[in-house]
Design a protein around this motif. Sequence first.
Motif, short mmCIF file in Angstrom:
data_model
loop_
_atom_site.label_atom_id
_atom_site.label_comp_id
_atom_site.label_asym_id
_atom_site.label_seq_id
_atom_site.Cartn_x
_atom_site.Cartn_y
_atom_site.Cartn_z
N PRO A 198 41.79 77.46 29.58
CA PRO A 198 41.58 76.02 29.48
C PRO A 198 41.30 75.57 28.05
N ARG A 200 38.84 74.06 26.91
CA ARG A 200 37.43 73.68 27.09
C ARG A 200 36.53 74.73 26.41
N HIS A 221 37.39 75.55 22.11
CA HIS A 221 38.67 75.39 22.79
C HIS A 221 39.16 76.80 23.10
N GLN A 253 34.06 79.50 31.67
CA GLN A 253 34.05 78.15 31.10
C GLN A 253 32.61 77.65 30.98
N THR A 256 29.43 73.01 27.19
CA THR A 256 29.35 72.64 25.78
C THR A 256 29.43 73.89 24.90
N ILE A 383 29.99 70.83 33.82
CA ILE A 383 31.43 71.08 33.92
C ILE A 383 32.05 70.17 34.98
#
Length: 447
Positions: A198, A200, A221, A253, A256, A383
């Motif tokens: 992702p 993220r 990222h 994931q 932040t 998330i």
Amino acid sequence: MPMNFAIVDIETTGGHASANGITEISVFVHNGQHIVKHFETLINPQQHIPKFITSLTGIDDDMVATAPKFDEIAEELFKILNENIFVAHNVNFDYSFIKHQLTHNGYDLTAKKICTVRLARKVFPGLLSYSLGNLCRTLKINIKNRHRAGGDAKATVQLFEYMLANGAQIHIDQMLKRTSAEQWLPMNIDKQAIDKLPARPGVYYFHNIKDKVIYVGKAIHLKKRVTSHFTHNEPGPKRQGFLREIYKVTYKQCATELEAIVFESTEIKRLWPKYNRSQKQPTIKFALYSFEDNRGYIRLAIDKKKKNLHALYTFNLLHEGQVLLKKLVSEFALDARLCFIDKTVFSKTDKLEPPVVYNQKIKQAMDALENNLPSFALVDNGIKAGEKLCLLVERGSFWGMGYLPETFPILSINELKYHLSPYADNDLIRNSIFSYAAANPNKKIQL
């Protein structure tokens, strides 16, 4: 559009390009139907060839003593390679050596690449092994002069022709597209796993063939950060180690970057990955303690952190604690001897303040220290919708973090501790949290 392929194999003095040389090279230029040119030579690497290399390849120092040095063949080799598609079995290994040597001689190799390991996985999926030897045995391709550049390059030519005859061209066209990752990915990494990463924040893991984690990293990222490891042909041992050992990429994931920093540091300490250099030093925590001696004086002392002993303050560096203690001695006129800063032995003639007077100053110092150790929560988006990320700092130290319902009221430390997961504190995590809190005061809740 017609294309020519430069099918390459090399022999070397070792496993990475920055400290090793090429001892032999063989290049077959192929037009997709047949060989149109062949270039092959031994090369004097200008360094000793180790015995284990000689036992594998048969090439020793005497064989290459009168062979041309790389700078003598660099121009001709560059012309052959740079105008064709560079093909090899585990292409990034051969390419990194040749590019390193050409760069050293003033030539910038920018040829497109095809890895026959990756190509074979697409044309013949499901085989147990894609090493050159095992592939050739499976496909009944006879390798003559194994572990020599000429023999292995010729076998790669036959393998390449066999794959072309079995529909490889469609995969080659896809692999050569500018947007494809096939040219730079390590030979054992599945492109689909990279495509699924992702955009993220998070923490990623590189696994070896036995599924052991060999590297942990954090990212703002995930997809960009993971691919950045593979888009350059650095000639050093870390890069080459990655190319050989990475078989899988997984990830967690995060909401932040700050959460990713905390989780990365925790995972490095937990997993101790082979290729993580930083954050692997064992952390010896120290603490500031108080106790009353047999004369009734409350004394301050720094010691290693004790599990079941209440600490006034904790820190990772002994020097950090000594600076703090000296500051308290100066500000509150404490006796340095009673704080173990001055190691002078007390004599019978030494006059000290009465314990009741001195202890009052100690209590003032302890109260000031307590007031200067903040307790707060950092709250950010989670998330998923309906949740929030919360990090808890208690008395200047990171306590833990977790996800809470978006409507959860943040009122007390004890209530937060019940819902959050505890994490180990260290300088990196603490400094990151305090920096983030200073930059985002609207996300900080004082407790």
